[in-house]
Design an enzyme around this catalytic site. Structure first.
Site, PDB file in Angstrom:
ATOM      1  N   HIS A  69       0.659  -1.244  -0.010  1.00 44.39           N
ATOM      2  CA  HIS A  69      -0.048  -0.020   0.079  1.00 44.39           C
ATOM      3  C   HIS A  69       0.772   1.261  -0.007  1.00 44.39           C
ATOM      4  O   HIS A  69       1.885   1.293   0.707  1.00 44.39           O
ATOM      5  CB  HIS A  69      -0.993  -0.021   1.274  1.00 44.39           C
ATOM      6  CG  HIS A  69      -1.962  -1.052   1.113  1.00 44.39           C
ATOM      7  ND1 HIS A  69      -1.798  -2.583   1.095  1.00 44.39           N
ATOM      8  CD2 HIS A  69      -3.290  -0.749   0.902  1.00 44.39           C
ATOM      9  CE1 HIS A  69      -2.906  -2.938   0.912  1.00 44.39           C
ATOM     10  NE2 HIS A  69      -4.036  -1.941   0.786  1.00 44.39           N
ATOM     11  N   SER A  82      -6.457   3.021  -5.460  1.00 43.58           N
ATOM     12  CA  SER A  82      -5.907   3.980  -4.235  1.00 43.58           C
ATOM     13  C   SER A  82      -5.983   5.555  -4.606  1.00 43.58           C
ATOM     14  O   SER A  82      -6.032   6.295  -3.992  1.00 43.58           O
ATOM     15  CB  SER A  82      -4.417   3.498  -4.106  1.00 43.58           C
ATOM     16  OG  SER A  82      -4.358   2.384  -3.333  1.00 43.58           O
ATOM     17  N   GLU A  85      -9.431   6.474  -4.529  1.00 45.23           N
ATOM     18  CA  GLU A  85      -9.900   6.532  -2.953  1.00 45.23           C
ATOM     19  C   GLU A  85      -9.406   7.648  -2.471  1.00 45.23           C
ATOM     20  O   GLU A  85      -9.990   8.527  -1.582  1.00 45.23           O
ATOM     21  CB  GLU A  85      -9.528   5.312  -2.287  1.00 45.23           C
ATOM     22  CG  GLU A  85     -10.341   3.952  -2.831  1.00 45.23           C
ATOM     23  CD  GLU A  85      -9.571   2.688  -2.553  1.00 45.23           C
ATOM     24  OE1 GLU A  85     -10.249   1.670  -2.836  1.00 45.23           O
ATOM     25  OE2 GLU A  85      -8.480   2.767  -2.120  1.00 45.23           O
ATOM     26  N   GLN A  86      -8.077   8.240  -2.594  1.00 41.86           N
ATOM     27  CA  GLN A  86      -7.598   9.098  -2.111  1.00 41.86           C
ATOM     28  C   GLN A  86      -7.863  10.636  -2.451  1.00 41.86           C
ATOM     29  O   GLN A  86      -8.062  11.540  -1.922  1.00 41.86           O
ATOM     30  CB  GLN A  86      -5.785   9.012  -2.486  1.00 41.86           C
ATOM     31  CG  GLN A  86      -5.332   8.047  -1.389  1.00 41.86           C
ATOM     32  CD  GLN A  86      -3.970   8.161  -1.061  1.00 41.86           C
ATOM     33  OE1 GLN A  86      -3.252   9.324  -1.071  1.00 41.86           O
ATOM     34  NE2 GLN A  86      -3.087   6.968  -0.951  1.00 41.86           N
ATOM     35  N   PHE A 117       1.102   3.486   6.771  1.00 40.30           N
ATOM     36  CA  PHE A 117      -0.344   3.650   7.655  1.00 40.30           C
ATOM     37  C   PHE A 117      -1.341   3.453   6.588  1.00 40.30           C
ATOM     38  O   PHE A 117      -1.313   3.775   5.626  1.00 40.30           O
ATOM     39  CB  PHE A 117      -0.317   5.031   7.952  1.00 40.30           C
ATOM     40  CG  PHE A 117      -1.673   5.342   8.819  1.00 40.30           C
ATOM     41  CD1 PHE A 117      -1.749   5.191  10.080  1.00 40.30           C
ATOM     42  CD2 PHE A 117      -2.731   6.118   8.099  1.00 40.30           C
ATOM     43  CE1 PHE A 117      -3.120   5.583  10.548  1.00 40.30           C
ATOM     44  CE2 PHE A 117      -3.743   6.454   8.573  1.00 40.30           C
ATOM     45  CZ  PHE A 117      -4.104   6.398   9.923  1.00 40.30           C
ATOM     46  N   ILE A 118      -2.195   2.612   7.125  1.00 39.27           N
ATOM     47  CA  ILE A 118      -3.369   1.992   6.072  1.00 39.27           C
ATOM     48  C   ILE A 118      -4.527   2.615   7.019  1.00 39.27           C
ATOM     49  O   ILE A 118      -4.711   2.460   8.128  1.00 39.27           O
ATOM     50  CB  ILE A 118      -3.540   0.764   5.994  1.00 39.27           C
ATOM     51  CG1 ILE A 118      -2.263  -0.094   5.709  1.00 39.27           C
ATOM     52  CG2 ILE A 118      -4.538   0.329   5.121  1.00 39.27           C
ATOM     53  CD1 ILE A 118      -1.665   0.117   4.277  1.00 39.27           C
ATOM     54  N   ALA A 120      -8.980   2.882   5.557  1.00 40.03           N
ATOM     55  CA  ALA A 120     -10.280   2.896   4.480  1.00 40.03           C
ATOM     56  C   ALA A 120     -10.487   4.277   4.411  1.00 40.03           C
ATOM     57  O   ALA A 120     -11.421   4.733   4.968  1.00 40.03           O
ATOM     58  CB  ALA A 120     -11.116   1.905   4.906  1.00 40.03           C
ATOM     59  N   VAL A 121      -9.898   4.941   3.284  1.00 36.77           N
ATOM     60  CA  VAL A 121     -10.107   6.450   3.332  1.00 36.77           C
ATOM     61  C   VAL A 121     -11.622   6.909   3.072  1.00 36.77           C
ATOM     62  O   VAL A 121     -12.167   7.947   3.314  1.00 36.77           O
ATOM     63  CB  VAL A 121      -9.182   7.059   2.468  1.00 36.77           C
ATOM     64  CG1 VAL A 121      -7.904   6.981   2.913  1.00 36.77           C
ATOM     65  CG2 VAL A 121      -9.376   6.799   1.035  1.00 36.77           C
TER      66      VAL A 121
END
Length: 166
Positions: A69, A82, A85-86, A117-118, A120-121
């Site tokens: 990630h 990703s 999502e971001q 750091f993960i 779920a945004v």
């Protein structure tokens, strides 16, 4: 491309892996292993079976999954999902101060835990992500590894819901 559960239950393992290989960041082997658990009764069933595959992975495989990630708010090359999502939470439009804060927290987190750091945004805002960063930096490495995997599984749920049509 979106698929139906009927399609996913009938396609070959290679096609299934191609279709769902990006559900877990740069780890298509999870989809490949999940194919054996067909048929899937629902998207929730598919998700649960993929999570079971993750749970059965070795510690080294789990760490590799976490390390696949990207850092949040970074300008690094990342998977299309990703990026989307971001972007959805505004991490592609950080002010200079916000960018610097994210970079500092990303570095602090990686130094402490050895992985990114993960979060779920899709269930966060920039502010709540920063708050989670700060509170999770106090966790033990074991707790944080479990939290990272839980967040990854939540991200996968969102991705499955986007990839499958009813």
């Amino acid at each position: 491309m979106q698929y139906s559960l009927v399609d996913l239950n009938q396609i070959s393992q290679e096609e299934f892996t191609e279709a769902l290989g990006a559900i877990f960041e740069h780890t298509p082997d999870i989809a490949r292993r999940t194919w054996d658990d067909r048929p899937f009764a629902s998207t929730a069933d598919l998700h649960a079976k993929m999570v079971t595959v993750v749970s059965a992975m070795t510690d080294a495989e789990k760490l590799a999954l976490i390390q696949a990630h990207p850092d949040l708010g970074s300008k690094a090359k990342m998977a299309e999902a990703s990026v989307s999502e971001q972007t959805g939470v505004g991490l592609d439009r950080l002010s200079v101060e916000e960018f610097d804060r994210f970079q500092f927290l990303n570095r602090s987190y990686r130094e402490k835990f050895g992985f990114p750091f993960i979060a779920a945004v899709k269930k966060h805002t920039k502010t709540s992500i920063l708050e989670a960063f700060k509170s999770r930096l106090d966790n033990s490495p074991e707790t944080e590894m479990q939290q990272a995997l839980a967040e990854i599984c939540e991200i996968a749920r969102f991705r499955i819901e986007s990839a499958i049509r009813n």
